[in-house]
Design a protein around this motif. Structure first.
Motif: not given
Length: 175
Positions: A83-84, A115-117, A121, A130, A165, A167
């Protein structure tokens, strides 16, 4: 907490025995996974570690202080939580080295949740360093994975931060 519900449902469905929680932060996923009876290996960087000491003493959780890129996999896992993480690394590293390590350390036919933004976001609009990912980046992955599920959610929990955010998540099954 939409992400916790998603992971809970995946754990209930798959009933994994061993889980890897990469970038474990405060240990939410570690304790969640252990509460379902899984053995958990949790990894976090010493510079960013927020992992609570009481979880380091949990009988079903083993904590490893390591950067993600330096972590040496010691086990095979039924479920890997990332995650992230991906937005902090170049695509070449994630899509080749990182995902190859994931593939090699997943037990047959089990899954990875990552997960990814999304482009709108807060993290992608305000923190220019990022790396941008999309669902298409994770489709196929050299024939090693198949997309089992995907979607979007808004993080964080209301009242925790003012920024939104957005996601994306993807659940990859090993082929």
């Amino acid at each position: 907490m939409q992400w916790a519900k998603l992971v809970s449902e995946l754990i209930q469905e798959c009933k994994p025995e061993r889980i890897l929680d990469l970038k474990a932060r405060k240990g939410y996923f570690s304790i969640l996974a252990a509460s379902f009876g899984a053995k958990v290996d949790a990894v976090d960087d010493a510079n960013n570690a927020e992992y609570p000491d009481y979880l380091k003493d949990h009988p079903d959780i083993t904590f490893y202080e390591s950067k993600i890129e330096d972590f040496e996999f010691k086990n095979k896992y039924d479920f890997i939580i990332a995650k992230h993480i991906v937005m902090f690394y170049p695509k070449d590293y994630i899509l080749n080295t990182f995902m190859t390590n994931i593939y090699e350390h997943l037990t047959r036919n089990w899954i990875c949740f990552l997960t990814y933004h999304l482009p709108d976001s807060y993290a992608m609009t305000k923190e220019q360093w990022h790396i941008q990912y999309s669902l298409d980046d994770f489709k196929g992955l050299n024939g090693k994975f198949v997309v089992k599920d995907f979607g979007n959610y808004t993080n964080p929990v209301p009242g925790e931060r003012l920024e939104e955010y957005h996601v994306g998540y993807v659940v990859l099954a090993r082929q």
